[in-house]
Design a protein around this motif. Sequence first.
Motif, PDB file in Angstrom:
ATOM      1  N   GLU A 143      39.017  56.920 -80.711  1.00  0.00           N
ATOM      2  CA  GLU A 143      39.235  56.866 -79.269  1.00  0.00           C
ATOM      3  C   GLU A 143      37.894  56.774 -78.536  1.00  0.00           C
ATOM      4  O   GLU A 143      37.762  56.039 -77.538  1.00  0.00           O
ATOM      5  CB  GLU A 143      40.003  58.109 -78.802  1.00  0.00           C
ATOM      6  CG  GLU A 143      41.448  58.187 -79.282  1.00  0.00           C
ATOM      7  CD  GLU A 143      42.369  57.237 -78.545  1.00  0.00           C
ATOM      8  OE1 GLU A 143      41.921  56.577 -77.579  1.00  0.00           O
ATOM      9  OE2 GLU A 143      43.556  57.140 -78.946  1.00  0.00           O
ATOM     10  N   HIS A 144      36.906  57.489 -79.013  1.00  0.00           N
ATOM     11  CA  HIS A 144      35.565  57.424 -78.428  1.00  0.00           C
ATOM     12  C   HIS A 144      34.990  56.014 -78.564  1.00  0.00           C
ATOM     13  O   HIS A 144      34.441  55.462 -77.592  1.00  0.00           O
ATOM     14  CB  HIS A 144      34.656  58.439 -79.114  1.00  0.00           C
ATOM     15  CG  HIS A 144      33.200  58.244 -78.813  1.00  0.00           C
ATOM     16  ND1 HIS A 144      32.628  58.595 -77.595  1.00  0.00           N
ATOM     17  CD2 HIS A 144      32.187  57.701 -79.560  1.00  0.00           C
ATOM     18  CE1 HIS A 144      31.337  58.286 -77.614  1.00  0.00           C
ATOM     19  NE2 HIS A 144      31.047  57.753 -78.793  1.00  0.00           N
ATOM     20  N   LEU A 145      35.112  55.432 -79.740  1.00  0.00           N
ATOM     21  CA  LEU A 145      34.584  54.087 -79.964  1.00  0.00           C
ATOM     22  C   LEU A 145      35.282  53.057 -79.090  1.00  0.00           C
ATOM     23  O   LEU A 145      34.652  52.110 -78.593  1.00  0.00           O
ATOM     24  CB  LEU A 145      34.718  53.716 -81.447  1.00  0.00           C
ATOM     25  CG  LEU A 145      33.783  54.474 -82.398  1.00  0.00           C
ATOM     26  CD1 LEU A 145      34.181  54.221 -83.853  1.00  0.00           C
ATOM     27  CD2 LEU A 145      32.334  54.058 -82.166  1.00  0.00           C
ATOM     28  N   ASN A 234      50.671  64.526 -83.729  1.00  0.00           N
ATOM     29  CA  ASN A 234      50.956  63.644 -82.595  1.00  0.00           C
ATOM     30  C   ASN A 234      50.935  64.404 -81.274  1.00  0.00           C
ATOM     31  O   ASN A 234      50.404  63.909 -80.269  1.00  0.00           O
ATOM     32  CB  ASN A 234      52.307  62.957 -82.787  1.00  0.00           C
ATOM     33  CG  ASN A 234      52.290  61.938 -83.917  1.00  0.00           C
ATOM     34  OD1 ASN A 234      51.233  61.438 -84.297  1.00  0.00           O
ATOM     35  ND2 ASN A 234      53.460  61.632 -84.460  1.00  0.00           N
ATOM     36  N   GLN A 235      51.497  65.604 -81.272  1.00  0.00           N
ATOM     37  CA  GLN A 235      51.499  66.412 -80.049  1.00  0.00           C
ATOM     38  C   GLN A 235      50.079  66.781 -79.633  1.00  0.00           C
ATOM     39  O   GLN A 235      49.729  66.703 -78.448  1.00  0.00           O
ATOM     40  CB  GLN A 235      52.328  67.677 -80.274  1.00  0.00           C
ATOM     41  CG  GLN A 235      53.816  67.429 -80.429  1.00  0.00           C
ATOM     42  CD  GLN A 235      54.562  68.667 -80.896  1.00  0.00           C
ATOM     43  OE1 GLN A 235      54.011  69.763 -80.953  1.00  0.00           O
ATOM     44  NE2 GLN A 235      55.827  68.491 -81.256  1.00  0.00           N
ATOM     45  N   ILE A 236      49.256  67.162 -80.588  1.00  0.00           N
ATOM     46  CA  ILE A 236      47.872  67.539 -80.295  1.00  0.00           C
ATOM     47  C   ILE A 236      47.106  66.344 -79.746  1.00  0.00           C
ATOM     48  O   ILE A 236      46.347  66.457 -78.765  1.00  0.00           O
ATOM     49  CB  ILE A 236      47.185  68.095 -81.554  1.00  0.00           C
ATOM     50  CG1 ILE A 236      47.819  69.426 -81.970  1.00  0.00           C
ATOM     51  CG2 ILE A 236      45.685  68.251 -81.333  1.00  0.00           C
ATOM     52  CD1 ILE A 236      47.673  70.539 -80.968  1.00  0.00           C
ATOM     53  N   LEU A 237      47.276  65.181 -80.355  1.00  0.00           N
ATOM     54  CA  LEU A 237      46.537  63.989 -79.919  1.00  0.00           C
ATOM     55  C   LEU A 237      47.006  63.508 -78.552  1.00  0.00           C
ATOM     56  O   LEU A 237      46.210  63.032 -77.745  1.00  0.00           O
ATOM     57  CB  LEU A 237      46.678  62.881 -80.963  1.00  0.00           C
ATOM     58  CG  LEU A 237      45.886  63.138 -82.251  1.00  0.00           C
ATOM     59  CD1 LEU A 237      46.311  62.175 -83.347  1.00  0.00           C
ATOM     60  CD2 LEU A 237      44.380  63.041 -81.995  1.00  0.00           C
ATOM     61  N   GLU A 238      48.288  63.631 -78.279  1.00  0.00           N
ATOM     62  CA  GLU A 238      48.787  63.257 -76.950  1.00  0.00           C
ATOM     63  C   GLU A 238      48.178  64.166 -75.885  1.00  0.00           C
ATOM     64  O   GLU A 238      47.771  63.706 -74.813  1.00  0.00           O
ATOM     65  CB  GLU A 238      50.319  63.349 -76.924  1.00  0.00           C
ATOM     66  CG  GLU A 238      51.013  62.216 -77.684  1.00  0.00           C
ATOM     67  CD  GLU A 238      52.514  62.425 -77.757  1.00  0.00           C
ATOM     68  OE1 GLU A 238      53.016  63.357 -77.083  1.00  0.00           O
ATOM     69  OE2 GLU A 238      53.186  61.665 -78.470  1.00  0.00           O
ATOM     70  N   TYR A 240      45.345  65.793 -76.164  1.00  0.00           N
ATOM     71  CA  TYR A 240      43.903  65.484 -76.112  1.00  0.00           C
ATOM     72  C   TYR A 240      43.645  64.260 -75.246  1.00  0.00           C
ATOM     73  O   TYR A 240      42.737  64.269 -74.392  1.00  0.00           O
ATOM     74  CB  TYR A 240      43.401  65.242 -77.544  1.00  0.00           C
ATOM     75  CG  TYR A 240      41.973  64.728 -77.584  1.00  0.00           C
ATOM     76  CD1 TYR A 240      40.901  65.587 -77.453  1.00  0.00           C
ATOM     77  CD2 TYR A 240      41.720  63.377 -77.784  1.00  0.00           C
ATOM     78  CE1 TYR A 240      39.599  65.128 -77.499  1.00  0.00           C
ATOM     79  CE2 TYR A 240      40.427  62.906 -77.835  1.00  0.00           C
ATOM     80  CZ  TYR A 240      39.372  63.775 -77.692  1.00  0.00           C
ATOM     81  OH  TYR A 240      38.084  63.293 -77.734  1.00  0.00           O
ATOM     82  N   LYS A 241      44.433  63.212 -75.437  1.00  0.00           N
ATOM     83  CA  LYS A 241      44.239  61.982 -74.642  1.00  0.00           C
ATOM     84  C   LYS A 241      44.555  62.217 -73.177  1.00  0.00           C
ATOM     85  O   LYS A 241      43.889  61.687 -72.290  1.00  0.00           O
ATOM     86  CB  LYS A 241      45.102  60.855 -75.218  1.00  0.00           C
ATOM     87  CG  LYS A 241      44.571  60.280 -76.521  1.00  0.00           C
ATOM     88  CD  LYS A 241      45.319  59.041 -76.963  1.00  0.00           C
ATOM     89  CE  LYS A 241      46.663  59.378 -77.523  1.00  0.00           C
ATOM     90  NZ  LYS A 241      47.324  58.180 -78.129  1.00  0.00           N
ATOM     91  N   ARG A 242      45.580  63.027 -72.909  1.00  0.00           N
ATOM     92  CA  ARG A 242      45.929  63.328 -71.518  1.00  0.00           C
ATOM     93  C   ARG A 242      44.824  64.121 -70.834  1.00  0.00           C
ATOM     94  O   ARG A 242      44.456  63.852 -69.689  1.00  0.00           O
ATOM     95  CB  ARG A 242      47.251  64.093 -71.485  1.00  0.00           C
ATOM     96  CG  ARG A 242      47.769  64.337 -70.063  1.00  0.00           C
ATOM     97  CD  ARG A 242      49.191  64.854 -70.088  1.00  0.00           C
ATOM     98  NE  ARG A 242      49.315  66.115 -70.791  1.00  0.00           N
ATOM     99  CZ  ARG A 242      49.968  66.271 -71.934  1.00  0.00           C
ATOM    100  NH1 ARG A 242      50.543  65.239 -72.517  1.00  0.00           N
ATOM    101  NH2 ARG A 242      50.042  67.463 -72.517  1.00  0.00           N
ATOM    102  N   ASP A 243      44.248  65.079 -71.551  1.00  0.00           N
ATOM    103  CA  ASP A 243      43.175  65.895 -70.983  1.00  0.00           C
ATOM    104  C   ASP A 243      41.903  65.075 -70.777  1.00  0.00           C
ATOM    105  O   ASP A 243      41.111  65.334 -69.844  1.00  0.00           O
ATOM    106  CB  ASP A 243      42.867  67.077 -71.882  1.00  0.00           C
ATOM    107  CG  ASP A 243      44.002  68.097 -71.894  1.00  0.00           C
ATOM    108  OD1 ASP A 243      44.884  68.027 -71.015  1.00  0.00           O
ATOM    109  OD2 ASP A 243      44.023  68.949 -72.813  1.00  0.00           O
ATOM    110  N   ALA A 244      41.686  64.078 -71.651  1.00  0.00           N
ATOM    111  CA  ALA A 244      40.468  63.260 -71.559  1.00  0.00           C
ATOM    112  C   ALA A 244      40.574  62.196 -70.492  1.00  0.00           C
ATOM    113  O   ALA A 244      39.545  61.656 -70.047  1.00  0.00           O
ATOM    114  CB  ALA A 244      40.186  62.603 -72.915  1.00  0.00           C
TER     115      ALA A 244
END
Length: 245
Positions: A143-145, A234-238, A240-244
Amino acid sequence: MRPSERNNDELRNIVIETNGIVKHAEGVCMIKSGDTHVLCTATVEDKIPHWLKGKGEGWITAEYGMLPRSTGSRMSREAARGKQSGRTQEIQRLIGRSLRAVVDLKKMPDIQIIIDCDVIQADGGTRTAAITGAYIALHQAFEHLLSIKAIKEMPLIDSVAAVSCGLYKGEAVLDLDYAEDSSAEADTNFVLTGKGGIVEVQGTAEDKPFTEDQFFELMALAKKGVTELTNIQNQILETYKRDAA
């Protein structure tokens, strides 16, 4: 009854943290599987192994280690002993293979990602927890890249997670902790993808050989466990993306 009083098909309590853990890494995950705690970090480098140069591909590798007091008595650091143990080398190769199995390396040309998995506290299942957490750290690194336009599209083609299963007092059980692992009649580690693909299976009879039917019973437990772990990932990554965003 299992020592933990869990049902035979029940995972340990899974807690995954991604925020406020490590400041500098491109991806980070602290995974707690019961009393097994593993810190996973992802580092992006613009250099690749020499044998990959000119091929238009990237690489993913892993390093694994246990802190001196991650176990009941202090272990000396492998750096102090002057070399890694065979166990450490085997586990970090397993982590690297597991991650590369779900990545299109051509979509990350000339980029290397190093995943560091450091066991803070061990209570069985450190390699499986490391793989499950490493996937989250790797996803964050991609996601960073993408955000800095270093790659054009997401290289991940599937997710990956791992879990142990074994025969404990004659019964198939999911996600062995140390009390079970140390006295199990059979111990297996399953690395599976979110779509149900098999990446690797490691299985050992600790006493007498186990049967094919028992193996498939362990496999069914592993599929159930990895499905639950995939949902958690999947829940953790969702989040994380929402917070970012």
